[in-house]
Design a protein around this motif. Structure first.
Motif, short mmCIF file in Angstrom:
data_model
loop_
_atom_site.label_atom_id
_atom_site.label_comp_id
_atom_site.label_asym_id
_atom_site.label_seq_id
_atom_site.Cartn_x
_atom_site.Cartn_y
_atom_site.Cartn_z
N THR A 62 0.81 -1.22 0.00
CA THR A 62 0.00 0.00 0.00
C THR A 62 0.84 1.26 0.00
OG1 THR A 62 -0.10 -0.11 2.41
CG2 THR A 62 -1.89 -1.14 1.18
N PRO A 75 3.72 2.74 -2.04
CA PRO A 75 4.61 2.59 -3.18
C PRO A 75 5.99 3.18 -2.89
CG PRO A 75 2.47 3.46 -3.86
CD PRO A 75 2.49 3.51 -2.37
N ASP A 81 1.20 -3.46 -6.73
CA ASP A 81 0.72 -3.08 -8.05
C ASP A 81 0.77 -4.24 -9.03
OD1 ASP A 81 0.31 -0.49 -7.13
OD2 ASP A 81 2.34 0.15 -7.71
#
Length: 506
Positions: A93, A95, A161
């Motif tokens: 969560t 990046p 991602d």
């Protein structure tokens, strides 16, 4: 000297056991070498119990440690897995966050768990140092193999991602749990060894005291075996042994009283026998002697009267008178020999040493082809009448048996005073010969039986055994009555003895 009495006569127990003494002592010594002491038995039993307990306790510890280590490792892996998943979610969560940088230090040192990082390509990632302390000493490898807990491995992928940015490897490691179990076992074993050493030491000391107390009973029984009934055992501190000691002392006192009573009765019996012998000897001497003298005198008178008789009858009357005189002379010789055998006239009037010398001289005179040797040590001139008579009868019976039953060519008689256990003195008489020796199954004659009873009456011992150089050996030991021992002279104190044998006058 051998004894071959009439069949059907049983040997007294004291003499019957003499022939079995050597074999029984050898068997007892051999059996004693195979026996184990009480101390060794108890200590061995305690050690065996401790060894069994140690084996059982070790098995229980290993089984419990194996189960506990497995459960602990699985629980630690599950806990570590939950923590690692939280870290993976945070990295996913946020990046740009590195997995190695986001990995908290406290997850690197969880118990029973080893966590490592891998990159997307599978190469290991290096975590920054955190200054954590080095792990404690591990358990020995053999103990770890004994516990035998297998490793458990789990992998958690970290995705951000939709891309794999790393992988967390969680391995269950039982080394910490095994090390803790090893520390506990080591401490417990150390305490157990110390406690067992203390217990064994206490048992060793206590059993040593019991052994010393029991040795007192052994010494007391040994004294009882040697007729020392005045022995007493000091009660030990142990209550049970003290009760045994009390009963032992009562038993010894009772035996002593019975022994004294029996000795008194036996001594009275011997005294009565001697009185009867003295009376019979007096009757033979006072009544039969004058009769034979008168018979011989009448025969002599008849021979003188025959000289005045007619010639045809004179020769026959003289021959008959001489025949009567010869018969009377033989009767007188037999009467004197019987008187001497019943009771020597010198006994009680002449020193005992001279009476024994005269006895040996009589045997030498009647049997000159055999050798007789008398060796006398310290001897009083007189003891008690029954004592002197017993010594004389034993020597007489021993020599007679050696010649009559053993076919001995030489006989050696040794007599003298010696010390004995518990003080006092005893008179030892030994009659040894070079004859055939006692038979394998000895039987006793009336003479030997009577001799044994005489010796027992005076509290002594009498045994017939095979000599060390062959032949037979009669050993008689008599406790000397108080106040009758021979005074110690310089010659006797130096161990001097008087010998009488071939070439020595008796």
């Amino acid at each position: 000297m051998s004894v071959h009495p009439a069949p059907g006569t049983a040997l007294p127990q004291g003499i019957a056991r003499a022939g079995q003494t050597g074999a029984s002592e050898a068997e007892a010594a051999q059996a004693g070498s195979r026996r184990v002491s009480l101390r060794t038995r108890v200590l061995g039993a305690v050690l065996a119990i401790n060894l069994v307990a140690a084996v059982v306790a070790g098995a229980v510890v290993v089984v419990n440690a194996r189960v506990a280590a497995g459960r602990e490792m699985v629980a630690s892996i599950e806990m570590a897995e939950n923590m690692v998943r939280e870290v993976a979610e945070r990295v996913a969560t946020e990046p740009g966050t590195s997995l190695a940088a986001a990995f908290p230090p406290h997850l690197r040192h969880l118990r029973h768990v080893r966590i490592s990082l891998e990159g997307p390509d599978g190469r290991p990632a290096v975590l920054p140092a955190d200054g954590a302390p080095a792990p404690s000493d591990a358990a020995p490898s053999w103990f770890a193999r004994l516990i035998g807990v297998s490793q458990v491995t789990r992998r958690i992928d970290v995705v951000a991602d939709g891309m794999l940015i790393g992988r967390v490897r969680i391995e269950g490691v039982p080394d910490d749990e095994v090390a803790e179990v090893w520390d506990d076992v080591f401490d417990f074993a150390s305490v157990a060894l110390a406690v067992n050493f203390a217990i064994l030491t206490a048992l060793f000391v206590a059993l040593g005291q019991v052994r010393r107390d029991l040795s007192r009973f052994r010494d007391g029984l040994d004294e009882l075996e040697h007729n020392e009934f005045a022995c007493r055992v000091e009660p030990p501190r142990t209550r049970e042994l003290a009760e045994v000691a009390e009963r032992f002392n009562i038993f010894a006192e009772t035996l002593g009283a019975a022994r004294e009573e029996n000795a008194h009765l036996y001594a009275r019996l011997v005294s009565l026998q001697e009185d009867e012998r003295r009376q019979i000897a007096g009757d033979l001497h006072d009544e039969l002697g004058p009769l034979m003298f008168g018979l011989k005198a009448s025969a002599d008178s008849l021979a003188r009267l025959a000289a005045t008789a007619p010639a045809e009858n004179a020769e026959r009357m003289v021959a008959r008178a001489r025949s009567l005189i010869e018969i009377v002379e033989r009767m007188q010789v037999a009467n004197r020999r019987l008187l001497t055998r019943i009771r020597p006239a010198a006994l009680g009037h002449v020193p005992l040493k001279d009476v024994l010398s005269s006895l040996v001289g009589d045997f030498r005179q009647h049997d000159p082809d055999r050798r007789f040797a008398l060796e006398t040590g310290v001897l009083a001139d007189h003891y008690e009448p029954s004592f002197d008579a017993t010594v004389y009868r034993c020597a007489q019976e021993g020599i007679t048996n050696a010649l009559k039953h053993g076919n001995a060519r030489s006989v050696r008689i040794t007599v003298g005073e010696e010390g004995r256990r518990g003080g006092g003195a005893l008179l030892r008489l030994v009659v040894a010969d070079d004859g055939e020796g006692p038979p394998a199954l000895p039987k006793v004659s009336h003479g030997l039986s009577g001799m044994t009873e005489r010796v027992r009456a005076l509290g002594g011992t009498c045994r017939l055994e095979r000599g060390a150089q062959g032949g037979a050996r009669l050993l008689v030991e008599l406790p000397i009555p108080l106040g009758h021992a021979a005074p110690v002279s310089p010659a006797s104190a130096g161990g001097g003895r008087v010998r009488s044998g071939p070439g020595h006058p008796v």
